[in-house]
Structure formats: C-alpha cells, structure tokens
Design a protein around this motif. Structure first.
Motif, short mmCIF file in Angstrom:
data_model
loop_
_atom_site.label_atom_id
_atom_site.label_comp_id
_atom_site.label_asym_id
_atom_site.label_seq_id
_atom_site.Cartn_x
_atom_site.Cartn_y
_atom_site.Cartn_z
N ALA A 68 73.63 -44.72 -25.43
CA ALA A 68 74.52 -45.46 -24.55
C ALA A 68 76.00 -45.13 -24.80
O ALA A 68 76.84 -45.27 -23.91
CB ALA A 68 74.30 -46.97 -24.73
N GLU A 69 76.31 -44.67 -26.02
CA GLU A 69 77.68 -44.28 -26.35
C GLU A 69 77.96 -42.81 -26.05
O GLU A 69 79.05 -42.30 -26.34
CB GLU A 69 77.97 -44.57 -27.83
N GLY A 70 76.97 -42.11 -25.51
CA GLY A 70 77.16 -40.71 -25.17
C GLY A 70 76.96 -39.75 -26.31
O GLY A 70 77.31 -38.57 -26.20
N ARG A 71 76.36 -40.20 -27.42
CA ARG A 71 76.11 -39.33 -28.57
C ARG A 71 74.69 -38.79 -28.51
O ARG A 71 73.77 -39.48 -28.05
CB ARG A 71 76.31 -40.10 -29.87
N LEU A 72 74.50 -37.57 -28.99
CA LEU A 72 73.15 -37.01 -29.04
C LEU A 72 72.26 -37.91 -29.89
O LEU A 72 72.65 -38.35 -30.98
CB LEU A 72 73.17 -35.60 -29.64
N VAL A 73 71.07 -38.18 -29.40
CA VAL A 73 70.14 -39.04 -30.13
C VAL A 73 69.60 -38.31 -31.35
O VAL A 73 69.64 -37.07 -31.44
CB VAL A 73 68.99 -39.50 -29.21
N ASP A 74 69.07 -39.09 -32.30
CA ASP A 74 68.59 -38.50 -33.55
C ASP A 74 67.51 -37.46 -33.32
O ASP A 74 67.47 -36.43 -33.99
CB ASP A 74 68.05 -39.61 -34.46
N ALA A 75 66.62 -37.72 -32.35
CA ALA A 75 65.53 -36.78 -32.10
C ALA A 75 66.06 -35.43 -31.64
O ALA A 75 65.47 -34.38 -31.96
CB ALA A 75 64.56 -37.35 -31.06
N ALA A 76 67.18 -35.43 -30.93
CA ALA A 76 67.77 -34.15 -30.51
C ALA A 76 68.23 -33.35 -31.72
O ALA A 76 68.03 -32.13 -31.79
CB ALA A 76 68.95 -34.42 -29.56
N HIS A 77 68.82 -34.02 -32.69
CA HIS A 77 69.24 -33.33 -33.91
C HIS A 77 68.03 -32.80 -34.69
O HIS A 77 68.09 -31.70 -35.25
CB HIS A 77 70.07 -34.27 -34.78
N GLU A 78 66.95 -33.57 -34.71
CA GLU A 78 65.74 -33.10 -35.39
C GLU A 78 65.21 -31.84 -34.75
O GLU A 78 64.80 -30.89 -35.44
CB GLU A 78 64.67 -34.20 -35.37
N VAL A 79 65.20 -31.82 -33.43
CA VAL A 79 64.73 -30.63 -32.72
C VAL A 79 65.64 -29.45 -33.00
O VAL A 79 65.16 -28.32 -33.26
CB VAL A 79 64.64 -30.91 -31.21
N VAL A 80 66.94 -29.67 -32.95
CA VAL A 80 67.89 -28.59 -33.21
C VAL A 80 67.67 -28.00 -34.61
O VAL A 80 67.71 -26.78 -34.80
CB VAL A 80 69.34 -29.10 -33.05
N ASP A 81 67.43 -28.85 -35.58
CA ASP A 81 67.19 -28.36 -36.94
C ASP A 81 65.93 -27.50 -37.02
O ASP A 81 65.90 -26.49 -37.73
CB ASP A 81 67.08 -29.54 -37.91
N LEU A 82 64.90 -27.88 -36.30
CA LEU A 82 63.68 -27.07 -36.27
C LEU A 82 63.94 -25.72 -35.63
O LEU A 82 63.44 -24.68 -36.09
CB LEU A 82 62.58 -27.81 -35.50
N VAL A 83 64.72 -25.70 -34.55
CA VAL A 83 65.08 -24.45 -33.88
C VAL A 83 65.89 -23.56 -34.82
O VAL A 83 65.65 -22.34 -34.92
CB VAL A 83 65.86 -24.73 -32.59
N ALA A 84 66.85 -24.15 -35.53
CA ALA A 84 67.67 -23.38 -36.46
C ALA A 84 66.82 -22.79 -37.58
O ALA A 84 66.98 -21.62 -37.94
CB ALA A 84 68.77 -24.26 -37.03
N GLU A 85 65.92 -23.57 -38.11
CA GLU A 85 65.07 -23.09 -39.21
C GLU A 85 64.19 -21.93 -38.77
O GLU A 85 63.99 -20.97 -39.51
CB GLU A 85 64.21 -24.24 -39.72
N ALA A 86 63.65 -22.01 -37.54
CA ALA A 86 62.78 -20.96 -37.04
C ALA A 86 63.56 -19.79 -36.45
O ALA A 86 62.98 -18.74 -36.18
CB ALA A 86 61.83 -21.54 -35.99
N ASP A 87 64.85 -19.96 -36.23
CA ASP A 87 65.72 -18.93 -35.65
C ASP A 87 65.20 -18.47 -34.30
O ASP A 87 65.06 -17.27 -34.04
CB ASP A 87 65.87 -17.74 -36.60
#
Length: 320
Positions: free
Chosen positions: A155-174
């Motif tokens: 509601a405040e316009g910030r990326l939700v926690d799940a989005a950050h979790e997904v991004v971390d998985l993408v970064a780890e797998a490159d």
C-alpha cells in the motif's frame, strides 16, 4: 487435448537449409528468440515446442526461450526431451509469476530454476497493468482461466517481501529476470532492487504494447542494466499489429542497439512461424538503414547473454 493446426508442410519448411533461404538468413544466423509462445498452453497455439525448435534450425538459432503465462515451461521440455534431443536448436523454459502458479511464489521459482529454468517473468497475465487494460487484443483461451491481480508493491508503494525473495533466487541462479507486464514505474523499482542484489540479466518486453513505457523510462531501465525487447511479430506485415518497421528503427536508435533485443512473441494460432517473421522484419530493418552488425546485436548477441549462453555482456556494436 490441445490440437495444433499448423502441422502441414512443417517438416518441409523446417528442413530448409541456409543455402535455400534468402540472403537475410546469413545476417540472422545464430539468432536467439527470448519470447516464443509455443505450446502446450491454455491459449490456442499454432505449434508446439518441438516444432519451434525445428523452425529455429533454419537460422541455426543458438537458443529459444519458451514462455507460458500460466505454467512452468521447464516441465514441458523435460516431457518432450526425446524429441528435442534430435533437434540442433536448444530450447529453454522458465516460469511466469501469475495467479496460476500462486503469484509471487518463491517455492515455484526455486523449483523451476533447480530443474533448469533460465527465466523468471514477473506478473504478466495477472499484473494490475494487464488486468486493467482490456483493449490489448490478447489471445482467446480454450479454457475459462481463473485469474486475480498479483501486486508486487504494498500500500506504501514498496516492493513486497516475496518480490525480494524471488529476486534473490534469480540473482543466485544468474538467470533472466523479466519485468513482465508491470507498469513502468514498478519495472524501474524492480530493476533497481534487482541490480542492487546482483541480478545481471534483466529485460522489459514490448514497451509500446500493454505496459506503455516511454523512451525516457526505457533509457532509465537501460541505465540500470536492463534491455528493452521488441517483438518482430508486431512489425511483420503478416503478423499481429503490422506496425511500420520505421517505428522499430526509431526505438532502436533512441535506446541504442546495445540495449535492445528483438524476439518473436509468436506461437499464437493463425500467426506466422517465428523464423519467417524474423526474416521479413530483419530485411525491412536493413532497408531502413540498420547495419548488419546492429541487426546481429539485437537478434543474437544481446539475447545470448540474457539467456545465459554467453557469460559476459556483449561488446558494443561500435566496437565490433
């Protein structure tokens, strides 16, 4: 069972060699398609993944990424591996984070990546931008597909926690992270967070279709390390929108060939085979003044990096 209508003459078409293709085929030799909608799929498809790979052989394609809005395409490819083993063009899958896989679901992402997935698309079919745009001419489905909006910000316009979790998985797998059909400001938020967390491969698809990202926003995304994808299926005179290739040249010049990718976005019933569209649009771009090296940059080199076929970003087209 899903039926495929485009079966007649497919073996004859896909057995053509480069010597029997027009001269444009030489410029497109080794192309990579990051946006192929082959089947199976709830949406009606003109051809399946095996036929897509065989079509790619006509241009010695280095790779094809197959996309579904509704399921993890890695599973399809594993099921078809006996047929795909006999095809020279490698084909890869990934997962789109729509309602049909649970939305921003890190568990589904982890499974897809561990099984060999090369891409994660943030919400497309379930994004707020897509759901609130009813005039984009999306394909009709053979099924009644349940759907809901999947928001990536709170509601405040910030990326939700799940989005950050997904991004971390993408970064780890490159692997490749796609902004899907998020609205432009959210795509910028996502790319900024992804770049900060180590994601190297990012893409925004069809900025002038559904998502409505203008040139300045796309330049911002490119500055964050992203690539802007346009689809030959939109500019092919036998394709979907039949847009003037001169418009595509303007986009390439505005963003630069070093940050532009051309893909097909084809596979829908009644539309052309990807290689045919690549050749028609590629020839039109050369006629409009694009150089052969620029064409190779936007059809092969950039996409090969994004798909993980090359480990390093390609050199600038000016240095080739």
């Amino acid at each position: 069972m899903i039926q495929y209508e485009h079966v007649t003459l497919i073996s004859e078409v896909c057995s053509m060699t480069l010597t029997s293709l027009p001269p444009i085929a030489e410029a497109l030799d080794g192309a990579v398609d990051l946006h192929c909608h082959s089947g199976p799929n709830p949406f009606s498809r003109e051809f399946d993944h095996v036929e897509a790979a065989r079509d790619g052989e006509r241009l010695n394609m280095r790779g094809i990424l197959v996309k579904s809005h509704h399921h993890n395409t890695v599973m399809d490819l594993l099921a078809m591996h006996r047929e795909l083993d006999d095809v020279a063009t490698p084909i890869f899958g990934g997962i789109a984070l729509n309602a049909q896989v649970g939305g921003l679901n890190p568990y589904a992402v982890a499974m897809s990546l561990q099984m060999g997935g090369r891409a994660v698309w943030f919400p497309t079919f379930s994004s707020r931008c897509h759901c609130e745009n009813e005039h984009h001419g999306f394909p009709e489905s053979d099924y009644d597909i349940p759907n809901r909006i999947v928001d990536v910000v709170d509601a405040e316009g910030r990326l939700v926690d799940a989005a950050h979790e997904v991004v971390d998985l993408v970064a780890e797998a490159d692997v490749l992270l796609s902004a899907g059909h998020l609205e432009p400001a959210q795509s910028a938020q996502l790319f900024a967070a992804a770049a900060e967390r180590g994601v190297r491969r990012m893409i925004l698809s069809h900025p002038n279709f559904i998502v409505d990202a203008d040139v300045e926003r796309c330049r911002q995304l490119a500055a964050l390390g992203g690539y802007i994808e346009h689809e030959v299926g939109m500019y092919d005179p036998q394709g979907f929108r039949k847009w003037d290739p001169a418009l595509l040249v303007k986009w390439i010049r505005a963003i630069g060939p070093d940050h532009t990718v051309l893909s097909s976005d084809l596979g829908q019933r009644g539309r052309p085979m990807p290689v045919d569209a690549f050749m028609r649009v590629g020839e039109a771009l050369l006629d409009q003044g694009l150089s052969v090296e620029e064409l190779r940059q936007v059809t092969s080199h950039n996409a090969a990096f994004l798909l993980g076929l090359d480990d390093e970003r390609p050199a600038s087209v000016e240095g080739r």
